[in-house]
Scaffold this motif. Structure first.
Motif, PDB file in Angstrom:
ATOM      1  N   ALA A  26       6.712  -8.269   0.437  1.00 10.83           N
ATOM      2  CA  ALA A  26       7.286  -6.919   0.514  1.00 10.83           C
ATOM      3  C   ALA A  26       7.101  -6.182  -0.806  1.00 10.83           C
ATOM      4  O   ALA A  26       6.701  -5.013  -0.834  1.00 10.83           O
ATOM      5  N   VAL A  27       7.374  -6.879  -1.911  1.00  9.36           N
ATOM      6  CA  VAL A  27       7.203  -6.269  -3.232  1.00  9.36           C
ATOM      7  C   VAL A  27       5.727  -5.939  -3.461  1.00  9.36           C
ATOM      8  O   VAL A  27       5.375  -4.832  -3.893  1.00  9.36           O
ATOM      9  N   GLY A  28       4.859  -6.890  -3.161  1.00  9.22           N
ATOM     10  CA  GLY A  28       3.422  -6.705  -3.382  1.00  9.22           C
ATOM     11  C   GLY A  28       2.818  -5.582  -2.558  1.00  9.22           C
ATOM     12  O   GLY A  28       1.869  -4.919  -3.002  1.00  9.22           O
ATOM     13  N   LEU A  29       3.337  -5.351  -1.375  1.00 16.93           N
ATOM     14  CA  LEU A  29       2.843  -4.257  -0.537  1.00 16.93           C
ATOM     15  C   LEU A  29       3.367  -2.903  -1.003  1.00 16.93           C
ATOM     16  O   LEU A  29       2.712  -1.884  -0.837  1.00 16.93           O
ATOM     17  N   HIS A  30       4.554  -2.899  -1.578  1.00 10.62           N
ATOM     18  CA  HIS A  30       5.188  -1.644  -1.968  1.00 10.62           C
ATOM     19  C   HIS A  30       4.717  -1.128  -3.331  1.00 10.62           C
ATOM     20  O   HIS A  30       4.486   0.070  -3.495  1.00 10.62           O
ATOM     21  N   LEU A  31       4.584  -2.034  -4.304  1.00 10.29           N
ATOM     22  CA  LEU A  31       4.304  -1.593  -5.672  1.00 10.29           C
ATOM     23  C   LEU A  31       3.025  -0.764  -5.846  1.00 10.29           C
ATOM     24  O   LEU A  31       3.044   0.203  -6.611  1.00 10.29           O
ATOM     25  N   PRO A  32       1.932  -1.088  -5.165  1.00  9.65           N
ATOM     26  CA  PRO A  32       0.723  -0.264  -5.380  1.00  9.65           C
ATOM     27  C   PRO A  32       0.896   1.204  -4.972  1.00  9.65           C
ATOM     28  O   PRO A  32       0.182   2.069  -5.462  1.00  9.65           O
ATOM     29  N   THR A  33       1.852   1.460  -4.113  1.00 10.13           N
ATOM     30  CA  THR A  33       2.028   2.832  -3.623  1.00 10.13           C
ATOM     31  C   THR A  33       3.195   3.570  -4.258  1.00 10.13           C
ATOM     32  O   THR A  33       3.428   4.735  -3.933  1.00 10.13           O
ATOM     33  N   CYS A  34       3.940   2.919  -5.151  1.00  5.97           N
ATOM     34  CA  CYS A  34       5.153   3.550  -5.676  1.00  5.97           C
ATOM     35  C   CYS A  34       5.236   3.437  -7.198  1.00  5.97           C
ATOM     36  O   CYS A  34       5.578   2.380  -7.736  1.00  5.97           O
ATOM     37  N   SER A  35       4.946   4.520  -7.875  1.00  5.54           N
ATOM     38  CA  SER A  35       4.987   4.513  -9.338  1.00  5.54           C
ATOM     39  C   SER A  35       6.408   4.349  -9.861  1.00  5.54           C
ATOM     40  O   SER A  35       6.623   3.757 -10.918  1.00  5.54           O
ATOM     41  N   GLY A  36       7.394   4.829  -9.123  1.00 10.88           N
ATOM     42  CA  GLY A  36       8.777   4.683  -9.549  1.00 10.88           C
ATOM     43  C   GLY A  36       9.194   3.216  -9.626  1.00 10.88           C
ATOM     44  O   GLY A  36       9.829   2.789 -10.597  1.00 10.88           O
ATOM     45  N   CYS A  37       8.838   2.442  -8.629  1.00 12.27           N
ATOM     46  CA  CYS A  37       9.179   1.017  -8.627  1.00 12.27           C
ATOM     47  C   CYS A  37       8.351   0.247  -9.655  1.00 12.27           C
ATOM     48  O   CYS A  37       8.847  -0.696 -10.269  1.00 12.27           O
TER      49      CYS A  37
END
Length: 67
Positions: A26-37
């Motif tokens: 979940a983290v790996g899928l989200h981080l590339p698309t979210c500069s805030g995270c």
């Protein structure tokens, strides 16, 4: 899963416990698309390193020299 609130919680949790494979995905899928995270992850890493430095946890004990 995947909302920023959940991801930042997981990033914080990862400092204290091993994440499950599903949580890392979940983290790996989200981080590339979210500069805030990504910024949050960077900042908590910096804060943890600074706190360890101030507390002396990263220092290695001095060993006697062979002088």
């Amino acid at each position: 899963m995947g909302k920023c609130k959940n991801i930042t919680r997981l990033l914080s949790d990862a400092l204290d416990r091993p994440l499950s494979a599903g949580e890392w995905i979940a983290v790996g899928l989200h981080l590339p698309t979210c500069s805030g995270c990504r910024n949050y992850r960077k900042h908590i890493s910096l804060l943890r390193a600074a706190s360890r430095e101030v507390s002396g946890l990263d220092r290695t004990p001095e060993t006697p020299s062979d002088d």
